[in-house]
Design a protein around this motif. Structure first.
Motif, PDB file in Angstrom:
ATOM      1  N   ALA A 352       0.830  -1.211   0.000  1.00 57.43           N
ATOM      2  CA  ALA A 352       0.000   0.000   0.000  1.00 57.43           C
ATOM      3  C   ALA A 352       0.862   1.257   0.000  1.00 57.43           C
ATOM      4  CB  ALA A 352      -0.934  -0.014   1.206  1.00 57.43           C
ATOM      5  N   SER A 353       1.980   1.219   0.739  1.00 52.44           N
ATOM      6  CA  SER A 353       2.797   2.429   0.880  1.00 52.44           C
ATOM      7  C   SER A 353       3.350   2.900  -0.469  1.00 52.44           C
ATOM      8  CB  SER A 353       3.932   2.173   1.868  1.00 52.44           C
ATOM      9  OG  SER A 353       4.686   1.072   1.422  1.00 52.44           O
ATOM     10  N   VAL A 354       3.647   1.960  -1.345  1.00 54.75           N
ATOM     11  CA  VAL A 354       4.190   2.329  -2.662  1.00 54.75           C
ATOM     12  C   VAL A 354       3.121   3.070  -3.482  1.00 54.75           C
ATOM     13  CG1 VAL A 354       5.025   1.391  -4.857  1.00 54.75           C
ATOM     14  CG2 VAL A 354       5.850   0.448  -2.695  1.00 54.75           C
ATOM     15  N   ILE A 355       1.889   2.608  -3.384  1.00 52.89           N
ATOM     16  CA  ILE A 355       0.803   3.260  -4.130  1.00 52.89           C
ATOM     17  C   ILE A 355       0.543   4.653  -3.554  1.00 52.89           C
ATOM     18  CG2 ILE A 355      -1.651   3.131  -4.775  1.00 52.89           C
ATOM     19  CD1 ILE A 355       0.030   0.933  -6.033  1.00 52.89           C
ATOM     20  N   ILE A 356       0.439   4.738  -2.232  1.00 55.74           N
ATOM     21  CA  ILE A 356       0.028   6.022  -1.671  1.00 55.74           C
ATOM     22  C   ILE A 356       1.130   7.072  -1.771  1.00 55.74           C
ATOM     23  CG2 ILE A 356      -1.755   5.036  -0.186  1.00 55.74           C
ATOM     24  CD1 ILE A 356      -0.066   5.296   2.159  1.00 55.74           C
ATOM     25  N   ALA A 357       2.379   6.624  -1.897  1.00 62.34           N
ATOM     26  CA  ALA A 357       3.469   7.591  -2.048  1.00 62.34           C
ATOM     27  C   ALA A 357       3.333   8.356  -3.367  1.00 62.34           C
ATOM     28  CB  ALA A 357       4.814   6.874  -1.992  1.00 62.34           C
ATOM     29  N   LYS A 358       2.527   7.830  -4.277  1.00 67.35           N
ATOM     30  CA  LYS A 358       2.387   8.479  -5.585  1.00 67.35           C
ATOM     31  C   LYS A 358       1.445   9.673  -5.558  1.00 67.35           C
ATOM     32  CE  LYS A 358       3.305   4.317  -8.239  1.00 67.35           C
ATOM     33  NZ  LYS A 358       2.690   3.243  -9.002  1.00 67.35           N
ATOM     34  N   GLN A 359       0.761   9.884  -4.476  1.00 77.85           N
ATOM     35  CA  GLN A 359      -0.150  11.024  -4.411  1.00 77.85           C
ATOM     36  C   GLN A 359       0.183  11.885  -3.203  1.00 77.85           C
ATOM     37  OE1 GLN A 359      -4.342  10.185  -4.875  1.00 77.85           O
ATOM     38  NE2 GLN A 359      -4.918  12.323  -4.521  1.00 77.85           N
ATOM     39  N   LYS A 360       0.565  13.151  -3.480  1.00 75.31           N
ATOM     40  CA  LYS A 360       0.978  14.029  -2.381  1.00 75.31           C
ATOM     41  C   LYS A 360      -0.229  14.579  -1.637  1.00 75.31           C
ATOM     42  CE  LYS A 360       3.841  18.236  -1.763  1.00 75.31           C
ATOM     43  NZ  LYS A 360       4.383  17.962  -0.441  1.00 75.31           N
ATOM     44  N   TYR A 361      -1.164  15.175  -2.364  1.00 71.40           N
ATOM     45  CA  TYR A 361      -2.337  15.771  -1.710  1.00 71.40           C
ATOM     46  C   TYR A 361      -3.569  14.919  -1.955  1.00 71.40           C
ATOM     47  CZ  TYR A 361       0.657  19.889  -1.745  1.00 71.40           C
ATOM     48  OH  TYR A 361       1.703  20.754  -1.569  1.00 71.40           O
ATOM     49  N   ARG A 362      -4.353  14.731  -0.916  1.00 65.87           N
ATOM     50  CA  ARG A 362      -5.623  14.011  -1.054  1.00 65.87           C
ATOM     51  C   ARG A 362      -6.818  14.901  -0.738  1.00 65.87           C
ATOM     52  NH1 ARG A 362      -4.238   8.774  -1.380  1.00 65.87           N
ATOM     53  NH2 ARG A 362      -2.019   8.628  -0.952  1.00 65.87           N
ATOM     54  N   THR A 363      -6.536  15.989  -0.050  1.00 64.28           N
ATOM     55  CA  THR A 363      -7.612  16.908   0.311  1.00 64.28           C
ATOM     56  C   THR A 363      -7.192  18.313  -0.105  1.00 64.28           C
ATOM     57  OG1 THR A 363      -8.203  15.544   2.207  1.00 64.28           O
ATOM     58  CG2 THR A 363      -8.979  17.816   2.260  1.00 64.28           C
ATOM     59  N   VAL A 364      -8.126  19.065  -0.663  1.00 63.47           N
ATOM     60  CA  VAL A 364      -7.886  20.475  -0.963  1.00 63.47           C
ATOM     61  C   VAL A 364      -8.905  21.278  -0.154  1.00 63.47           C
ATOM     62  CG1 VAL A 364      -7.801  22.280  -2.734  1.00 63.47           C
ATOM     63  CG2 VAL A 364      -7.111  19.929  -3.306  1.00 63.47           C
ATOM     64  N   THR A 365      -8.409  22.145   0.717  1.00 65.13           N
ATOM     65  CA  THR A 365      -9.301  22.937   1.566  1.00 65.13           C
ATOM     66  C   THR A 365      -9.126  24.422   1.245  1.00 65.13           C
ATOM     67  OG1 THR A 365      -9.138  21.283   3.310  1.00 65.13           O
ATOM     68  CG2 THR A 365      -9.940  23.463   3.961  1.00 65.13           C
ATOM     69  N   PHE A 366     -10.177  25.056   0.754  1.00 66.93           N
ATOM     70  CA  PHE A 366     -10.144  26.495   0.492  1.00 66.93           C
ATOM     71  C   PHE A 366     -10.519  27.230   1.779  1.00 66.93           C
ATOM     72  CE2 PHE A 366     -10.885  24.668  -3.684  1.00 66.93           C
ATOM     73  CZ  PHE A 366      -9.984  25.391  -4.474  1.00 66.93           C
ATOM     74  N   VAL A 367      -9.797  28.319   2.030  1.00 63.29           N
ATOM     75  CA  VAL A 367     -10.088  29.070   3.252  1.00 63.29           C
ATOM     76  C   VAL A 367     -10.434  30.514   2.903  1.00 63.29           C
ATOM     77  CG1 VAL A 367      -9.173  29.869   5.461  1.00 63.29           C
ATOM     78  CG2 VAL A 367      -8.539  27.608   4.593  1.00 63.29           C
ATOM     79  N   SER A 368     -11.624  30.952   3.371  1.00 67.94           N
ATOM     80  CA  SER A 368     -12.007  32.363   3.207  1.00 67.94           C
ATOM     81  C   SER A 368     -12.408  32.884   4.585  1.00 67.94           C
ATOM     82  CB  SER A 368     -13.147  32.476   2.196  1.00 67.94           C
ATOM     83  OG  SER A 368     -14.277  31.759   2.654  1.00 67.94           O
ATOM     84  N   ARG A 369     -12.853  34.129   4.637  1.00 67.14           N
ATOM     85  CA  ARG A 369     -13.097  34.721   5.950  1.00 67.14           C
ATOM     86  C   ARG A 369     -14.238  34.002   6.681  1.00 67.14           C
ATOM     87  NH1 ARG A 369     -15.880  39.189   7.715  1.00 67.14           N
ATOM     88  NH2 ARG A 369     -16.566  39.507   5.577  1.00 67.14           N
ATOM     89  N   THR A 370     -15.413  33.952   6.069  1.00 65.58           N
ATOM     90  CA  THR A 370     -16.570  33.369   6.774  1.00 65.58           C
ATOM     91  C   THR A 370     -17.053  32.066   6.138  1.00 65.58           C
ATOM     92  OG1 THR A 370     -18.095  34.621   5.405  1.00 65.58           O
ATOM     93  CG2 THR A 370     -17.383  35.656   7.470  1.00 65.58           C
TER      94      THR A 370
END
Ligand code: AMP
Ligand code: MG
Length: 511
Positions: A352-370
């Protein structure tokens, strides 16, 4: 081979109809074949003392005739008629584990034909606990050879329907006693060596033997996967239980296995390849792509043993190219589960570790004021892209006093672009949003500074502009007329397009 009519007789274990047992017993005494339930898997019964009956068994299963059969008895005294030089520990082992899912191997007596033992001077013997099996064995004269009632190379049958799929038209009769109890074949223990040796793991485990007779040995060919040596139980050398699809076992800790399988199934989905997943009750909700089957619950490995062959058979009905399986604990009955799963996979494993090392980001979180307009808009825009890797895309606010729906003007603009924020509820950013695999993208520089001062440099915190190297200002439409939201939408949409490209180019580099 000629087609024959296969009679199917339903029987209730708790209220056995003697007439059916007598009918089946007669078929066996006349040298015919009757499939019947045992607690392990369905067996294909034949009179073990008739050479010709053994030949028919091999023919019906398409099984190589050097692969010996197990002789089933119903009364302990009968052991002495078919085995000689029975070692002293046999009594105590039988007292503990018979009737039950244990097969013991002894030197054979002259009454057992070589057809039954695949030419060996030893005989494998088991006393099943299933009351239907016991009644049938007695009705047949006491000695019934019974390999699993499947076509050689297919998963062993755990229901009468499985037997029918494989053997209808090739055998005289099927006794349908419902689903079996254990679902994996018996443990095989070789009693002709000292100490006795496990040749095939099953529901009776090494730990259980140890408590009764002290340590037993284990056929070393069962332990390693690359072993060149032939296993001591002749049947173990064949690639048993093979599903039609290529089965691969994903190995790591459970969290890694889930992430790796998510990645593999997402990639298959994008390439229009049909794949399957062997998952458990606990992990089922994590998979969004592929045909996902529940093998059992991790809280009780017996349910997993019980579900294995059913799931493998079900996958044969789906035309999947590949099946990814989670792995299971290698203790207790888990040993038997992994042994059968590895055989079904032809020992194909993926770390599993070899596969998951191929993807750096799994979540993208946008941050705004409110978290009510620009953040949720950007998140929803990014969700529209068919990205090369799978991401959880969400948004959070720097100050969210209580959860609220999206800004109405933002929603109006999104609607006019065939998107919606109607499911959005604003949420406060917190430390759970700081993870190694989470990309945090602030809409404004001041928001980034705030996050950095609170959470330090550990997270992957950038402004959206910075991350995509484009300094087009994202205007704040708050309190302004609808047109300002429209203008903001246009700018964000250009930047999110660049973000999608950037994420895809990162995915390329990581390959
Ligand atoms: P099955 O009945 O399909 O569960 O297969 C029975 C298996 O028991 C065979 O494939 C052999 O691996 C094993 N077996 C049966 N008799 C012997 C024996 N005399 N010596 C070693 N292994 C045996
Ligand atoms: Mg078998």
């Amino acid at each position: 081979m000629d087609f024959m009519e296969t009679k199917i007789r339903k029987i209730d274990k708790n209220q056995i109809e003697q007439k059916i047992i007598e009918e089946a017993g007669e078929v066996l005494r006349e040298g015919g074949l009757v499939a019947f339930p045992t607690e392990t898997v369905y067996g294909l019964g034949a009179d073990a003392l008739q050479e010709e009956a053994a030949r028919k068994t091999y023919e019906a299963k398409g099984r190589p005739s050097d692969n010996p059969l197990i002789v089933h008895i119903a009364d302990y005294e009968d052991l002495k008629k078919i085995a000689v030089n029975i070692p002293a520990e046999t009594d105590i082992l039988a007292a503990h584990f018979w009737p039950g899912p244990l097969t013991m191997i002894f030197e054979k007596s002259d009454v057992v034909p070589y057809g039954t033992t695949g030419g060996l001077d030893t005989v494998a013997v088991r006393m099943p606990v299933d009351p239907v099996a016991q009644a049938l064995i007695r009705a047949a004269g006491g000695f019934v050879s019974a390999p699993s009632a499947n076509t050689s190379g297919r998963p062993s049958p755990t229901t009468a329907q499985h037997v029918e799929e494989d053997l209808a038209g090739k055998i005289d009769m099927i006794i349908d006693g419902g689903t079996v109890d254990i679902g994996l074949e018996s443990t095989i223990l070789d009693m002709t060596v000292t100490p006795p040796m496990i040749l095939r793991p099953g529901a009776v485990t090494a730990e259980m033997f140890e408590e009764v007779i002290g340590p037993v040995s284990i056929d070393e060919t069962l332990l390693g996967d690359e072993s060149e040596k032939a296993p001591k139980a002749p049947g173990m050398k064949y690639r048993h239980y093979a599903p039609k699809a290529k089965l691969m076992i994903v190995e790591g800790d459970l969290r890694e296995e889930i992430l790796a399988i998510r990645q593999l199934t997402y990639a298959a989905h994008r390439e229009n390849r049909k794949v399957g997943v062997i998952a458990t009750n606990e992990t089922l909700p994590f998979y969004n792509y592929g045909i996902v089957k529940n093998i059992g619950t991790r809280e009780n490995e017996k349910t997993i043993a019980h579900g294995l062959y059913r799931v493998l058979r079900e996958f044969d009905e789906e035309d999947v190219e590949e099946i990814y399986s989670e792995s299971f604990a290698a203790q207790g009955i888990g040993k038997a589960i992994m042994n059968r799963l590895e055989k079904a996979a032809g020992h194909l494993r993926i770390p599993a570790s070899v596969i998951i090392a191929k993807q750096k980001y799994r979540t993208v979180t946008f941050v705004s004021r409110t978290d009510s307009a620009r953040g949720p808009m950007a998140a929803e825009m990014l969700r529209q892209y068919d990205l090369k890797q799978e991401y959880v895309i969400n948004s959070r606010g720097i100050i969210v006093l209580f959860p609220e729906p999206a800004n109405q003007k933002a929603e109006a603009i999104m609607k006019s672009a065939q998107m919606t924020l109607e499911n959005h509820i604003s949420r406060q950013f917190d430390e759970d949003n700081i993870q190694d695999d989470t990309l945090v993208l602030a809409i404004e520089e001041s928001q980034k500074e705030k996050l950095l001062s609170e959470y330090g440099e550990n997270g992957n915190i950038y402004t959206l502009n910075e991350f995509i190297e484009d300094d087009t200002e994202i205007p704040d439409p708050y309190g302004k007329p609808l047109a300002a939201y429209g203008e903001c939408y246009e700018i964000l949409s250009g930047l999110v397009a660049k973000l999608a490209d950037k994420l895809d180019s990162l995915a390329e580099e990581e390959k």
